[in-house]
Design an enzyme around this catalytic site. Structure first.
Site, PDB file in Angstrom:
ATOM      1  N   GLY A 134       0.842  -1.197   0.000  1.00 25.87           N
ATOM      2  CA  GLY A 134       0.000   0.000   0.000  1.00 25.87           C
ATOM      3  C   GLY A 134       0.874   1.243   0.000  1.00 25.87           C
ATOM      4  N   HIS A 135       1.826   1.274  -0.917  1.00 28.74           N
ATOM      5  CA  HIS A 135       2.727   2.423  -1.028  1.00 28.74           C
ATOM      6  C   HIS A 135       3.534   2.313  -2.313  1.00 28.74           C
ATOM      7  CE1 HIS A 135       6.142  -0.127  -0.007  1.00 28.74           C
ATOM      8  NE2 HIS A 135       5.425  -0.623   0.988  1.00 28.74           N
TER       9      HIS A 135
END
Ligand code: TYD
Length: 138
Positions: free
Chosen positions: A53-54
């Site tokens: 998630g990045h």
């Protein structure tokens, strides 16, 4: 643009042996597109959990399923592509600028990550809207 600007599934060396096979990666190997500065791994991921998630500003990574199986979902700002990692002799190379999520972890999976940088929170983009702004400007 060189070929390492894109994600790629790399074949790692395999030494076959009736006692069990062996795979290695070493500094300077021609198919590894960066110098290894750090290694980390995620383990004991509970069923149904999602990691990642990045994206990274400069960090390059090679992900290896040293055990088990999981999916890596990559987004370049336009398209998503999903890679299944389930072989300890395959490495998924991720250049900077790709949003990634990891999911569908089989029980007991280990995701080993080789990276080109030491850990620095400054290299992370953890906000999806910010990622979209950055990728729109590329
Ligand atoms: P995080 O980047 O959120 O994990 P994921 O790979 O699932 O995206 O990292 C979780 C925590 O671990 C966060 O507080 C940062 C810390 N961390 C380190 O201290 N060193 C490291 O090398 C890494 C990768 C993370």
């Amino acid at each position: 643009m060189d070929r390492y600007d894109k994600p790629a599934m790399l074949d790692l060396p395999r030494i076959y042996d009736p006692r069990g096979n062996l795979t290695f990666i070493q500094h300077g190997d021609s198919n590894l597109p960066f110098d290894i500065e750090r290694v980390y791994w995620t383990h004991d991921v509970p069923a149904g959990e999602e990691r990642g998630g990045h994206s990274h500003h400069v960090g390059r990574e090679l992900l290896v399923a040293t055990s088990g199986s999981f999916n890596v979902n990559l987004f370049d700002g336009r398209n998503w592509q999903t890679y299944t990692l389930n072989r300890p002799y395959k490495g998924l190379y991720i250049p900077p600028g790709y949003w990634r999520t990891l999911d569908n972890f089989a029980s007991g999976s280990v995701c080993m990550v080789l990276t080109s940088t030491r850990y620095s929170e400054d290299d992370y983009v953890r906000d999806f809207d910010e990622f979209m702004k950055i990728s729109a400007g590329r």
